[in-house]
Design a protein around this motif. Structure first.
Motif, short mmCIF file in Angstrom:
data_model
loop_
_atom_site.label_atom_id
_atom_site.label_comp_id
_atom_site.label_asym_id
_atom_site.label_seq_id
_atom_site.Cartn_x
_atom_site.Cartn_y
_atom_site.Cartn_z
N TYR A 1 23.71 65.36 13.42
CA TYR A 1 25.08 65.00 13.05
C TYR A 1 26.06 66.07 13.49
O TYR A 1 27.11 65.77 14.09
CB TYR A 1 25.18 64.78 11.54
CG TYR A 1 26.57 64.35 11.12
CD1 TYR A 1 26.97 63.03 11.28
CD2 TYR A 1 27.48 65.25 10.60
CE1 TYR A 1 28.25 62.62 10.93
CE2 TYR A 1 28.76 64.86 10.25
CZ TYR A 1 29.13 63.54 10.42
OH TYR A 1 30.41 63.14 10.07
N SER A 2 25.76 67.33 13.19
CA SER A 2 26.70 68.41 13.49
C SER A 2 26.82 68.66 14.99
O SER A 2 27.90 69.02 15.48
CB SER A 2 26.27 69.69 12.78
OG SER A 2 25.00 70.12 13.23
N VAL B 1 33.20 62.03 16.57
CA VAL B 1 34.00 61.24 15.63
C VAL B 1 35.22 62.00 15.14
O VAL B 1 36.24 61.39 14.81
CB VAL B 1 33.15 60.74 14.44
CG1 VAL B 1 32.09 59.78 14.91
CG2 VAL B 1 32.53 61.90 13.68
N LYS B 2 35.16 63.32 15.07
CA LYS B 2 36.33 64.05 14.59
C LYS B 2 37.49 63.96 15.60
O LYS B 2 38.65 64.17 15.24
CB LYS B 2 35.99 65.50 14.28
CG LYS B 2 35.82 66.41 15.48
CD LYS B 2 35.67 67.86 15.05
CE LYS B 2 35.58 68.78 16.24
NZ LYS B 2 35.51 70.20 15.85
N GLU B 3 37.15 63.67 16.86
CA GLU B 3 38.17 63.52 17.90
C GLU B 3 38.34 62.06 18.33
O GLU B 3 39.08 61.78 19.27
CB GLU B 3 37.80 64.37 19.13
CG GLU B 3 37.61 65.85 18.85
CD GLU B 3 38.90 66.54 18.45
OE1 GLU B 3 39.98 65.98 18.73
OE2 GLU B 3 38.82 67.63 17.85
N GLU C 1 37.89 60.37 7.25
CA GLU C 1 37.42 60.90 5.97
C GLU C 1 35.90 60.96 5.91
O GLU C 1 35.33 61.92 5.37
CB GLU C 1 37.98 60.06 4.82
CG GLU C 1 39.48 60.15 4.67
CD GLU C 1 40.01 59.26 3.56
OE1 GLU C 1 39.23 58.44 3.02
OE2 GLU C 1 41.21 59.38 3.21
N ARG C 2 35.27 59.95 6.47
CA ARG C 2 33.80 59.90 6.43
C ARG C 2 33.20 61.03 7.26
O ARG C 2 32.17 61.60 6.90
CB ARG C 2 33.33 58.54 6.97
CG ARG C 2 31.84 58.27 6.77
CD ARG C 2 31.57 57.86 5.37
NE ARG C 2 30.17 57.51 5.15
CZ ARG C 2 29.53 57.75 4.03
NH1 ARG C 2 30.15 58.36 3.04
NH2 ARG C 2 28.27 57.41 3.87
N ALA C 3 33.83 61.33 8.38
CA ALA C 3 33.32 62.39 9.25
C ALA C 3 33.26 63.72 8.50
O ALA C 3 32.26 64.45 8.59
CB ALA C 3 34.21 62.52 10.49
#
Length: 724
Positions: free
Chosen positions: A482-483, A490-492, A530-532
């Protein structure tokens, strides 16, 4: 019981579907073509709601479109818009902007005897797919859709045009049929088509992606239309070995617009899809001269306890080690298939390929999967064979599947649409490809038509997923994948809705009138963001704590702020989980639950049933609690006749009920320090002041009480423990 449960869910879906009237006009009045040289691209007028409507594909533009008419004496037709009126000539190119102001494209067609108004809507930026039935009168779209079990299969022709109208493919279809499970009972139907030759409809320029079988996903329950395309795209970005390619298109079927669809590859054994040994083809060669589809079905049990079905009197090849395409599925769906197995823990797995399998083949794969399951349920090591779960399955593929389903909060997490495949030889199983995310990204509670919160582990997780989380090496794998792979993406992630806006608005006009598509896209964007962040912290915690232990419930973790409160209210019997394994901490609390919790806390006993409310009946699980709460003056009905037990309760409403339960003690809390104290209702102020003074109700980091916000189960548990 399980069969009833999922059929009941089907009924609920039907009740929740948006009603809309869509049918062809009773007169073949006005029409055009996506490609003027191709009669199979005809687009006719249809009635949507109460309007005669034409939804035009991307290749047709309002400034240059050609309209045709089959009216007799068409030279006597006049067409009129806001700006202009002139004689209509069938087949003449017109500019709608000359007739209509501000993009409101409506034309009134008149004759001496008739008047006929048509609204024109224009899609943009996506290809258009036209299906034309060979026998539209007897085996057209309505006939295909009338088949509840999807057995009605038609033949026809197809034309796929690029956004600019250029031809992608034109040819015969050997099959047009329905597909899907819960989606098939919706009004907007999904389909499967088969071309007469292998073709790459997605224009990937990869020769391996040529195929005959393609699916058209309706995305009816996904109002953003983006869930599937985003989820499948993220799986590919994570590097999953097997991925399903897709693209958004506008669909026309027998001249009628059907909405925005996802043209997609099918999950099947084939080069460019699930590229493993085709055991189904080998079986056909091994049983040449035998109609294996007509063989009787038998059943047996493996030595390690898995029940399975198989085709009797079927010859097996020498090597039965693969390839197999499997799907974890619900019982009632599995039992509709030819070959499936059931593990000792009740998990049903359908053998999708080979669809018709011999006893030796089914015994092999059912036994293999049972060994894998036994390893997962025993801390990662099979107690009989001594092998780790990763000796049976590729751990990274399972972790990727877990991450994507946890990230999206997919409804069928390890229950259905969960695919695995195994090639021949000594290779391991792998999970994939990803599939079926229209009920995801916070939209999985269709029974209640409510949204999932972006926080918390998925409440639809299964025991299988819980057992995986108890394996330290699996948690480390989750955290690292995930990291390192998903979170940076997903953060971008930028949801580019502009390309889909026009087709989505056309689709909404047809199927979801009154729904705000932009609002649904914004909700999707918020959920992903938010989920990220939430999963970044959660997976980091799981990976770093090899001594991980959960609370009583699978969705209440050791580091959750509400762990102590949830544990105590459960131990004391004030509250219980929504199931044995899940507490559902972020679910909103209903009035019926509030009454039951306070009733439980009071220790009161049930008395003879008596109610003044028409919506509280003898036998309802909350009936005694509601009657007690009303009699004690703790709660009241929303009217003299109704209690409205399913209505969600706000934070100030719960505090008011708790205040009355406590006997309305003196209140000395200071409300002035809270920025939203002015939002507190007048009849709730004393209760809120008391709760603040007793530290039962606390503000957030911004010094807000959020009195009108709905209280969650985690917040309810916390307030109860603070009170006691």
């Amino acid at each position: 019981m399980r069969y009833f449960k999922y059929n009941f869910i089907k009924i609920l879906i039907v009740l929740l579907l948006f009603g809309v009237t869509v049918y062809a006009s009773d007169k073949p009045d006005i029409y055009t073509f996506g490609d003027s040289s191709n009669p199979d691209t005809r687009v006719s007028v249809q009635i949507i709601g109460v309007e005669n409507t034409m939804v035009l594909p991307s290749a047709v533009k309002p400034e240059s479109m050609t309209l045709f008419s089959e009216w007799e004496n068409s030279s006597e037709i006049y067409m009129e818009g806001d700006l202009k009126k002139e004689a209509f000539i069938s087949g003449r190119k017109i500019n709608l902007n000359d007739f209509c102001a501000d993009g409101n494209y409506k034309l009134k067609f008149t004759t001496v005897e008739n008047e006929y108004t048509v609204r024109f809507l224009f899609s943009e930026n996506v290809p258009s797919l036209f299906l034309a039935s060979d026998n539209p009168e007897e085996k057209g779209r309505e006939w295909v859709e009338a088949s509840a079990n999807k057995s009605n299969k038609a033949t026809g022709r197809m034309v796929l045009l690029k956004e600019d109208g250029a031809l992608v493919h034109q040819g015969a279809l050997t099959q047009i049929k329905g597909r899907g499970n819960s989606t098939w009972i919706g009004m907007k139907k999904p389909y499967q088509i088969k071309t007469d030759t292998k073709v790459d409809l997605l224009r990937t320029e990869n020769p391996d992606n040529k195929s005959k079988t393609w699916v058209l996903l309706a995305n009816y329950l996904d109002l953003s239309l983006m869930n599937n395309s985003i989820a499948l795209g993220l799986g590919k970005a994570m590097g999953m070995e097997t991925n399903i390619e897709n693209t958004h298109i506008d669909l026309y079927y027998d001249g009628q617009y059907r909405g925005s669809y996802l043209l997609s590859e099918k999950v099947e054994v084939e080069e460019g899809r699930v590229n493993i040994t085709d055991l189904e083809e080998i079986n056909e060669e091994e049983n040449d001269g035998t109609d294996i589809e007509e063989l009787p079905i038998g059943n047996s049990t493996t030595e390690n306890g898995a029940f399975f079905t198989y085709c009797e009197n079927m010859e097996s090849p020498e090597d039965v080690s693969g390839g197999y395409l499997l799907e974890m599925d619900y019982e009632y769906r599995a039992m509709e298939e030819v070959c499936y197995f059931r593990t000792t823990r009740g998990q049903y797995v359908v053998v999708k390929s080979p669809e018709y399998a011999s006893k030796e083949e089914m015994n092999y794969i059912a036994s293999y999967y049972q060994e894998y399951e036994d390893a997962v349920y025993n801390g990662g090591i099979n107690p009989e064979t001594g092998k780790a779960y990763t000796d049976y399955v590729d751990g990274e593929s399972v972790a990727c599947y877990y991450i994507m389903n946890e990230f999206t909060k997919a409804r069928d997490f390890f229950s259905s649409s969960a695919y695995l495949y195994k090639d021949s030889g000594d290779g391991k199983m792998k999970m994939g490809p990803l599939w079926d995310y229209d009920l995801g990204f916070g939209k999985s509670r269709y029974e209640e038509n409510t949204e999932e919160p972006s926080y918390g582990l998925s409440v639809y997780n299964t025991t299988f997923g819980e057992k995986l989380l108890q394996i330290p090496s699996f948690r480390v794998l989750l955290s690292s994948i995930y990291s390192e792979k998903l979170y940076p993406i997903v953060k971008e992630l930028d949801i580019e809705e502009d390309r889909l806006r026009a087709p989505a608005l056309c689709n909404a006009h047809m199927w979801h009138q009154g729904e705000n598509w932009e609002e649904n896209v914004q909700n999707l964007r918020t959920f992903i963001s938010e989920r990220a962040w939430y999963l970044k912290d959660t997976f980091n915690y799981l990976g770093e704590n090899t001594s991980y232990k959960k609370g009583r419930y699978s969705d209440v973790l050791e580091n959750d702020w509400y762990l102590e409160a949830v544990t105590k209210v459960t131990d004391k019997g004030y509250m219980k989980g929504v199931s044995e394994s899940f507490f559902d901490p972020y679910a909103k609390v209903r009035r019926s639950e509030t009454a039951q919790v306070l009733f439980n806390m009071s220790g009161a006993k049930a008395t003879s049933f008596k109610t003044q409310f028409t919506d509280v009946n003898e036998g309802d699980w909350f009936a005694d609690a509601v009657n007690w709460a009303v009699k004690k003056g703790i709660m009241s009905g929303v009217s003299k006749e109704t209690f409205n037990p399913n209505q969600y309760i706000t934070r100030e409403e719960f505090v008011t009920a708790l205040y009355r339960y406590a006997g309305k003690p003196s209140a000395n809390g200071n409300l002035s320090k809270f920025a939203d104290s002015g939002d507190i209702s007048a009849d709730a102020r004393n209760a809120v002041r008391w709760a603040v003074g007793k530290n039962i109700l606390q503000g957030d980091g911004n010094l807000c009480l959020n009195p009108k916000g709905y209280i969650t189960r985690a917040e309810l548990a916390t307030m109860l423990i603070r009170y006691k």
